[in-house]
Enzyme design. Structure first.
Site, PDB file in Angstrom:
ATOM      1  N   ALA A   8       0.851  -1.193   0.000  1.00  0.00           N
ATOM      2  CA  ALA A   8       0.000   0.000   0.000  1.00  0.00           C
ATOM      3  C   ALA A   8       0.885   1.240   0.000  1.00  0.00           C
ATOM      4  O   ALA A   8       1.818   1.337   0.782  1.00  0.00           O
ATOM      5  CB  ALA A   8      -0.900   0.017   1.242  1.00  0.00           C
ATOM      6  N   CYS A   9       0.608   2.163  -0.922  1.00  0.00           N
ATOM      7  CA  CYS A   9       1.378   3.402  -0.981  1.00  0.00           C
ATOM      8  C   CYS A   9       0.413   4.585  -0.980  1.00  0.00           C
ATOM      9  O   CYS A   9      -0.789   4.400  -1.165  1.00  0.00           O
ATOM     10  CB  CYS A   9       2.260   3.424  -2.235  1.00  0.00           C
ATOM     11  N   PRO A  10       0.920   5.790  -0.756  1.00  0.00           N
ATOM     12  CA  PRO A  10       0.008   6.931  -0.573  1.00  0.00           C
ATOM     13  C   PRO A  10      -0.923   7.203  -1.757  1.00  0.00           C
ATOM     14  O   PRO A  10      -2.118   7.415  -1.559  1.00  0.00           O
ATOM     15  CB  PRO A  10       0.953   8.115  -0.345  1.00  0.00           C
ATOM     16  N   THR A  16       2.360   0.603  -5.066  1.00  0.00           N
ATOM     17  CA  THR A  16       1.621  -0.541  -4.545  1.00  0.00           C
ATOM     18  C   THR A  16       1.807  -1.751  -5.457  1.00  0.00           C
ATOM     19  O   THR A  16       2.050  -2.870  -5.003  1.00  0.00           O
ATOM     20  CB  THR A  16       0.121  -0.184  -4.465  1.00  0.00           C
ATOM     21  N   ARG A 257      -7.299   7.789   0.132  1.00  0.00           N
ATOM     22  CA  ARG A 257      -6.326   6.910   0.765  1.00  0.00           C
ATOM     23  C   ARG A 257      -5.715   7.529   2.010  1.00  0.00           C
ATOM     24  O   ARG A 257      -5.336   6.836   2.939  1.00  0.00           O
ATOM     25  CB  ARG A 257      -5.235   6.553  -0.233  1.00  0.00           C
TER      26      ARG A 257
END
Lengths: 493, 150
Positions: A8-10, A16, A257
Site C-alpha cells: 500500500a502506498c500513498p 503498490t 487513501r
C-alpha cells in the site's frame, strides 16, 4: 515457504503494484509461494482465510496504514516500506524467512503482530440464518465469563449475607474486615460491577463478529445505551446488530487513501457510535419507556385477578427478557406487594422468584442431558447456570437466550409461566425479595415450593429441548459453530 | 480523445529535458494538448507534491512521476526516453525511461486497473529493455497498449 503480503502506498497507483510485482517475482525466483493483496486504487482482492492460515509469514510493505491488520494476529509479521519491497526485495524476503523461523521456534507471536488474538465464530459464505446465529454466538462467548464471574460473586454474597445483604452499606462507605456482612456486601458489589458489562459486552462482540474491530466501540456504546434506556439484553442484541450493520455499511464507502488509515481507529468507531447511540436513545429508548409505564399500569389494574393466572403471567414476564424492562416491571410489581404483607402478595413474590430461578436451571439441565444440541460455550455456561439459577440470578440464562432467542425465549416463558402458576397453587409464600435457595428457610411451605421449582425446571428443559429440535435438522452444524471454526479458520484471525 | 492509456502523441523517444521538472513539464504538455489534463499548472503542482513525498526514481534507470489530480480527465501515460538521463532520485543514477502517470482524482476501480497493470510491467526486465531499444513511437504506444491490456 508460503508468504502473504500487503502492499500500500500513498497515491495507490504505482508503488503498490511495483512492490507487489517485485515480491511475486523474487518469491518465484527463490522457489517460495506468495499471495499479495494490493491495497491500491484499482481495488484489492482480499487475501483468503486459507492463504493467511497457510502462510509462514506476513509481509506488510506499506507507507500508509494497512487495512485489516487484525487478520494477521498471532502470525509472524515483517514490516517494510514499499521502497524496500521494490529495491531490496531479496532482503525483505530474507527477513520474512527469519521471522517465520523464529516464530516456529518460539511458537509465540512476533512482537510486531497486531496484538491480542480476538476470535469470532463466523465462517464466510454461510447463509444469513447461520451467520446471524454465529454473530450472536460470538457475542455470547464473550459474555459468559462476565455472567459466570458476576453471578457466582452475587450468589456468594447471598450465601454469606443472606437476603439482607442488599441493605448492607456499600464497601466504599463502610468496610469492616472482621464482618462477614461487609465481605458479602463487597462480593455483591463486585458481582454487580461484572453484571453491568453483560449487555455492552454482548452488543460489542456481536458488532465485532459482523464488522470486525471497528464495530467493537459502537457495539459497546450501543449496549451501554441499551442499559441506560432500560432495554435489557434484548436491547443489547439490537444494539450489537445495529453496530455491526452500520460499521459494515460505512466500511463499504470508498474514502481517500489519506483517510483510509484512520478509518478503523477513528472514523468508523466515531460515526458508528454516534449513529447507534442516536438510534438506541431516540428510536429504541422512548417506546420502551412508554411500554414499561403502560405495562406497570396494566399490572396494577390486575391486582384482584385470579392469583394463579397472575403468577403465570408474571412468570412469563420474568423469563421474557431476564433483567430487561418486562422482567423489571414484573419484579417491581412483586416487590411492591411485599410492603402490604398480604398473603396474596407473598404468594406472588414466591411465584416470581420460582419463575426467575427456573430458566437458568432448566437450560443447565437441558445442556447436560442433550449436549449435542448446545455449543461448547453454552455447555460451559451450563456449569455456572446451575448455581445462578439456584440463587435466583435469572441472567444466568442470558447466554442461552442471546444465542438462540427465537427458540429459547418462548420455551422458558412457557416454563416460567407454569412454574409461577404452580407456585401460587402450592400456596408458597415469600417475604424476601431475592436470595434463591438461600432464603428457602424463610418461605411458607418450603417443601412444596422446592418441588414446584424442580417440576418447573424439568418441564422447561423439556420444552427447550423440543424447541431446539424444530428446524434444526439441516442446521445441525450451525448449532455447533465452534466445531465449524476449528475446521475453517475464522477470517478475522 | 482516446480511451487508450497511451497514444503515439504521448511518446517522446528523444526527451531533451535535462532536469526532472522540465522532463515532467514536457510530457505534461503532451497530455494537456490531448485534453487529458485540463490545467497543466495544477497537474504539475500535484506531480511535484507527490515527488516531494518520496522520489519516484527506480533502480534500472526508471522514473515514474505520477499523481492523482483533479486536473486529469482519464488515466493516462506519457512516456519519454532520455539519452543523457534525468535524475529522479533513484539510488543507482538518473532515469532514461520516464513514465508520467496521470490518474483522475476520483477514478473508478475499473479505470485504475490499467494503471496497476502498467506499474507491474515496470519491474519486468523484458518490458523496460523493449522500451530502451525501440525506435518507433507508434510501435512503442502499441507495445505498451498491448502489454497493459493483456
Amino acid at each position: 515457504m508460503k508468504f502473504v503480503a500487503i502492499t500500500a502506498c500513498p497515491t495507490g497507483i504505482a508503488h503498490t503494484y511495483l512492490a507487489a510485482e517485485s515480491l511475486e517475482q523474487a518469491a518465484r525466483a527463490a522457489g517460495d509461494e506468495i499471495t499479495v493483496e494490493t491495497q491500491g486504487s484499482a481495488g484489492s482482492t482480499p487475501l483468503s482465510a486459507e492463504d493467511i492460515a497457510a502462510a509462514d509469514a506476513v509481509i506488510l510493505a506499506a507507507d500508509v496504514g494497512v487495512q485489516g491488520r487484525e487478520r494477521f494476529a498471532g502470525k509472524a509479521v515483517v514490516e517494510a516500506t514499499v521502497k524496500q519491497a521494490i529495491n531490496d526485495t531479496g532482503a525483505l524476503l530474507r527477513r520474512a524467512r527469519e521471522a517465520a523461523a523464529a516464530h516456529e521456534r518460539t511458537g509465540a507471536p512476533d512482537p510486531t503482530a497486531a496484538g491480542p488474538d480476538l476470535s469470532s465464530k463466523v465462517t464466510q459464505g454461510a447463509g444469513f440464518g447461520t451467520q446471524l446465529r454465529q454473530w450472536l454466538m460470538t457475542g455470547v462467548s464473550y459474555v459468559i465469563p462476565f455472567v459466570a464471574a458476576g453471578g457466582l460473586l452475587i450468589a456468594l454474597s447471598f450465601a454469606l449475607g443472606g437476603y439482607q445483604v442488599t441493605d448492607a452499606p456499600k464497601a466504599t462507605e463502610h468496610f469492616d474486615p472482621a464482618s462477614l456482612m461487609s465481605w458479602a456486601a463487597l462480593s455483591l458489589q463486585i458481582g454487580k460491577a461484572s453484571f453491568s458489562f453483560l449487555v455492552p459486552v454482548l452488543a460489542g462482540f456481536i458488532g465485532f463478529a459482523m464488522a470486525d474491530r471497528p464495530a467493537i466501540a459502537p457495539g459497546f456504546v450501543g449496549g451501554a445505551a441499551a442499559v441506560a434506556v432500560g432495554a435489557g439484553f434484548l436491547g443489547g442484541l439490537v444494539a450489537g446488530l445495529l453496530a455491526g450493520a452500520v460499521v459494515a455499511a460505512l466500511r463499504k464507502i470508498n474514502v481517500p487513501r489519506a483517510v483510509a488509515g484512520i478509518m478503523p481507529v477513528v472514523v468508523l468507531p466515531l460515526l458508528g457510535s454516534a449513529v447507534v447511540g442516536v438510534l438506541m436513545f431516540i428510536v429504541v429508548g422512548a417506546p420502551i419507556a412508554a411500554a414499561t409505564n403502560a405495562l406497570t399500569a396494566w399490572l396494577g389494574g390486575l391486582s384482584g385477578a385470579n392469583a394463579a393466572l397472575l403468577g403465570a403471567l408474571l412468570g412469563a414476564m420474568i423469563a421474557f427478557d431476564m433483567g430487561g424492562p418486562v422482567n423489571k416491571v414484573a419484579y417491581t410489581f412483586a416487590v411492591g406487594g411485599l410492603t402490604t404483607g398480604a398473603t396474596t402478595s407473598l404468594e406472588i413474590m414466591a411465584a416470581v422468584m420460582a419463575a426467575g430461578m427456573v430458566p437458568p436451571l432448566a437450560l443447565a439441565l437441558a445442556a447436560t442431558v442433550r449436549r449435542s444440541l448446545f455449543t461448547p460455550a453454552e455447555r460451559e455456561n451450563a456449569r455456572a447456570a446451575w448455581l445462578l439459577g439456584a440463587s435466583f440470578i435469572t441472567e444466568g440464562a442470558i447466554p442461552f437466550a442471546a444465542g438462540d432467542p427465537l427458540r429459547v425465549i418462548p420455551s422458558i416463558m412457557f416454563g416460567s409461566a407454569v412454574t409461577g402458576a404452580l407456585s401460587v397453587l402450592a400456596g408458597a409464600t415469600l417475604r424476601a425479595p431475592h436470595g434463591g435457595v438461600f432464603v428457602l428457610p424463610l418461605t411458607g411451605h418450603p417443601l412444596p415450593y422446592l418441588i414446584v421449582i424442580v417440576v418447573g425446571t424439568v418441564v422447561t428443559a423439556g420444552v427447550v429441548l423440543l424447541a431446539k429440535q424444530i428446524g434444526q435438522g439441516s442446521r445441525q452444524r450451525a448449532a455447533a459453530p465452534d466445531a465449524a471454526t476449528e475446521a475453517v479458520p475464522a477470517t478475522t484471525r | 480523445m482516446s480511451d487508450d492509456l497511451i497514444t503515439v502523441d504521448l511518446v517522446d523517444l528523444d526527451l531533451a529535458a535535462s532536469n526532472r521538472r522540465d522532463a515532467v513539464r514536457s510530457l505534461g504538455e503532451r497530455l494537456a494538448k490531448q485534453g487529458r489534463v485540463t490545467d497543466l499548472e495544477t497537474f504539475l503542482a500535484d506531480v511535484e507534491a507527490r515527488e516531494q513525498q518520496m522520489a519516484t526514481g527506480l533502480d534500472g534507470g526508471i522514473g515514474i512521476p505520477h499523481c492523482r489530480s483533479a486536473a486529469v480527465t482519464a488515466p493516462s501515460l506519457a512516456f519519454g526516453r532520455s539519452a543523457e538521463g534525468v535524475d529522479f532520485g533513484a539510488p543507482d543514477g538518473p532515469a532514461r525511461l520516464i513514465f508520467l502517470i496521470a490518474a483522475p482524482e476520483h477514478g473508478d476501480t475499473a479505470h485504475m486497473t490499467v494503471l496497476a497493470a502498467l506499474a507491474r510491467r515496470l519491474v519486468r526486465r523484458d518490458f523496460t529493455d523493449t522500451l530502451l531499444t525501440a525506435d518507433d513511437p507508434a510501435a512503442v504506444a502499441q507495445y505498451i497498449h498491448e502489454e497493459v491490456a493483456s
